[in-house]
Design an enzyme around this catalytic site. Structure first.
Site, short mmCIF file in Angstrom:
data_model
loop_
_atom_site.label_atom_id
_atom_site.label_comp_id
_atom_site.label_asym_id
_atom_site.label_seq_id
_atom_site.Cartn_x
_atom_site.Cartn_y
_atom_site.Cartn_z
N GLY A 150 0.89 -1.05 -0.01
CA GLY A 150 -0.04 0.03 0.02
C GLY A 150 0.85 1.40 -0.13
O GLY A 150 1.02 1.97 -1.13
N SER A 151 1.47 1.70 1.04
CA SER A 151 2.35 2.66 1.40
C SER A 151 3.70 2.60 0.44
O SER A 151 4.41 3.47 0.39
CB SER A 151 2.53 3.13 2.77
OG SER A 151 0.95 3.61 3.35
N PHE A 249 3.55 8.03 -9.25
CA PHE A 249 3.56 9.17 -8.43
C PHE A 249 2.96 10.68 -8.91
O PHE A 249 2.42 11.41 -8.16
CB PHE A 249 4.80 9.35 -7.90
CG PHE A 249 5.39 8.23 -6.96
CD1 PHE A 249 4.22 7.42 -6.42
CD2 PHE A 249 6.53 8.11 -6.30
CE1 PHE A 249 4.67 6.25 -5.34
CE2 PHE A 249 6.89 7.24 -5.55
CZ PHE A 249 5.98 6.25 -5.08
N GLN A 292 -21.85 29.72 25.48
CA GLN A 292 -20.50 30.10 25.29
C GLN A 292 -19.81 28.73 24.73
O GLN A 292 -19.00 28.95 23.54
CB GLN A 292 -19.85 30.64 26.32
CG GLN A 292 -20.54 32.10 26.74
CD GLN A 292 -19.60 32.33 27.92
OE1 GLN A 292 -18.83 31.66 28.70
NE2 GLN A 292 -19.92 33.78 28.41
N GLU A 376 -4.50 7.85 -1.11
CA GLU A 376 -3.37 8.85 -1.81
C GLU A 376 -2.35 9.30 -0.69
O GLU A 376 -1.96 10.33 -0.75
CB GLU A 376 -4.19 9.91 -2.34
CG GLU A 376 -5.47 9.75 -3.01
CD GLU A 376 -5.45 8.78 -4.10
OE1 GLU A 376 -4.25 8.30 -4.47
OE2 GLU A 376 -6.24 8.57 -4.75
#
Length: 397
Positions: A150-151, A249, A292, A376
């Site tokens: 993957g990465s 890439f 607040q 991505e």
């Protein structure tokens, strides 16, 4: 001072634009934004909760997206729209204000698949595919990620070997958007010459697609696993202009750029839902917006929304000028998605129990953004890209 009208969306949106970012846009850019915003209001918002609930991608919208001019939006020639990076960014923002899955379709089809063919293909490949893809007549997907890569795409196992003039493709890909509805796939595989890209018809013998489900995120979208069992490809399936990982890439950076804007669309929609609810909801005898703690939440969300939107415009201007770098894209993707998730989650708290109903968008945006945060490039990957930029040392291995 009178409380704002929760039903006057334009007034709420103007009040939230504290920095006056709208004034930074040209008339043409605002026209593109308004056209896509109207499409989202008319064609996406009425059905998105049901599509998400039933895990259905509205494929009937694809030709409409082509007519809208958002498919391959920044590409020139071959029937493509040829719009600027800022105009594409604004379109991505508005589409993701509708749903991340719709913007993801435009990104995978237009930036990843069409962008790869435009950037690395032959003239014949461009003529064959890009005009039809820009009209939404042919859908393309992009196969890079694998079950064990993957990465770290350099570790991909898919392989294409030569056999005469043909290529024989084997292997698998995972988390491939659109594959079950696509007619072609841009697939990246190892070869004896390094990583190469191929245009693969999804009906080719040996090409198998399985849909990944059930999912808790990106439910109005399609993600798949691909298997290639000796898929035979002719010589002209090769994208000749790309060698190594620089090709995929480059395509990924185009997709990451769109995410910088798109995440702000999900964040803006979440902010608007929370603000309108806080103005309507009466607790302890007054609108929730008058307390607040609620105002602090609203202010914190708008602070990050304004900063992220300003960052997107700045990066769009740099991209149009040809000066945007991969490290800058990583900074934008890392920051804007991370902050968009925080905004969607905080917006959900303002809606209380009703915030878990799909009729209210923040819970859906929060779930979708978990996927956007991963694809991505994960937070970790973009952190290491930026770390390498700062130190001059790679920490990936």
């Amino acid at each position: 001072m009178q409380p704002r009208n929760p039903d006057d969306l334009e007034a709420l949106r103007a009040a939230s634009d504290i920095l006056g970012i709208d004034a930074l846009l040209s008339d043409d850019e605002r026209a593109v934004r308004d056209r896509v915003r109207a499409f989202v209001d008319q064609s996406i918002r009425p059905g998105i909760a049901d599509w998400f609930d039933r895990a259905v991608f509205p494929a009937e919208l694809v030709p409409e997206l082509g007519e809208l001019g958002v498919l391959g939006m920044t590409l020139d020639g071959y029937g493509c729209p040829g719009r600027s990076a800022v105009e594409y960014g604004l379109a991505a923002l508005e589409l993701e204000a509708g749903d991340s899955g719709i913007r993801t379709f435009v990104s995978v089809h237009g930036s990843l698949a069409m962008g790869s063919i435009q950037g690395w293909g032959t003239e014949e490949q461009k003529q064959e595919w890009l005009p039809r893809m820009s009209r939404g007549e042919v859908i393309g997907c992009f196969g890079l990620t694998e079950p064990s890569a993957g990465s770290d795409p350099a570790s991909m196992k898919s392989f294409a070997r030569r056999e005469g003039d043909d290529w024989i493709l084997t292997g698998s890909k995972r988390w491939i958007g659109l594959a079950s509805i696509a007619q072609i796939a841009v697939v990246w595989a190892q070869t004896d010459e390094g990583v190469r890209g191929f245009i693969v018809p999804t009906d080719a013998p040996g090409f198998e697609v399985s849909v990944l489900e059930p999912k808790g995120s990106m439910r109005a979208s399609v993600q798949c696993e691909l298997h290639f069992d000796d898929v035979r490809l002719p010589a002209d399936a090769l994208l000749p202009g790309a060698r190594g990982l620089s090709g995929p890439f480059a395509a990924l950076n185009e997709a990451r750029y769109g995410i910088i804007w798109g995440a702000m669309g999900a964040a803006r929609d979440s902010c608007e839902a929370a603000l309108a609810h806080a103005l309507r909801r009466i607790q302890f005898g007054r609108p929730l917006a008058g307390f607040q703690l609620t105002q602090q939440k609203l202010v914190d969300m708008v602070l990050e929304l304004q900063k992220g939107s300003l960052l997107a415009v700045h990066m769009g201007r740099m991209k149009d000028a040809g000066t945007l770098t991969p490290a800058q894209i990583s900074l934008g993707k890392l920051n804007n998605v991370r902050e968009a998730i925080a905004i969607a989650r905080e917006a959900r708290t303002i809606l209380g129990g009703d915030g878990v109903l799909l009729e209210n968008s923040p819970i859906r945006h929060a779930a979708n953004l978990e996927s956007v945060r991963t694809y991505e490039g994960t937070d970790e990957v973009h952190t290491l890209i930026l770390g390498q930029h700062l130190t001059g040392m790679s920490a990936f291995r």
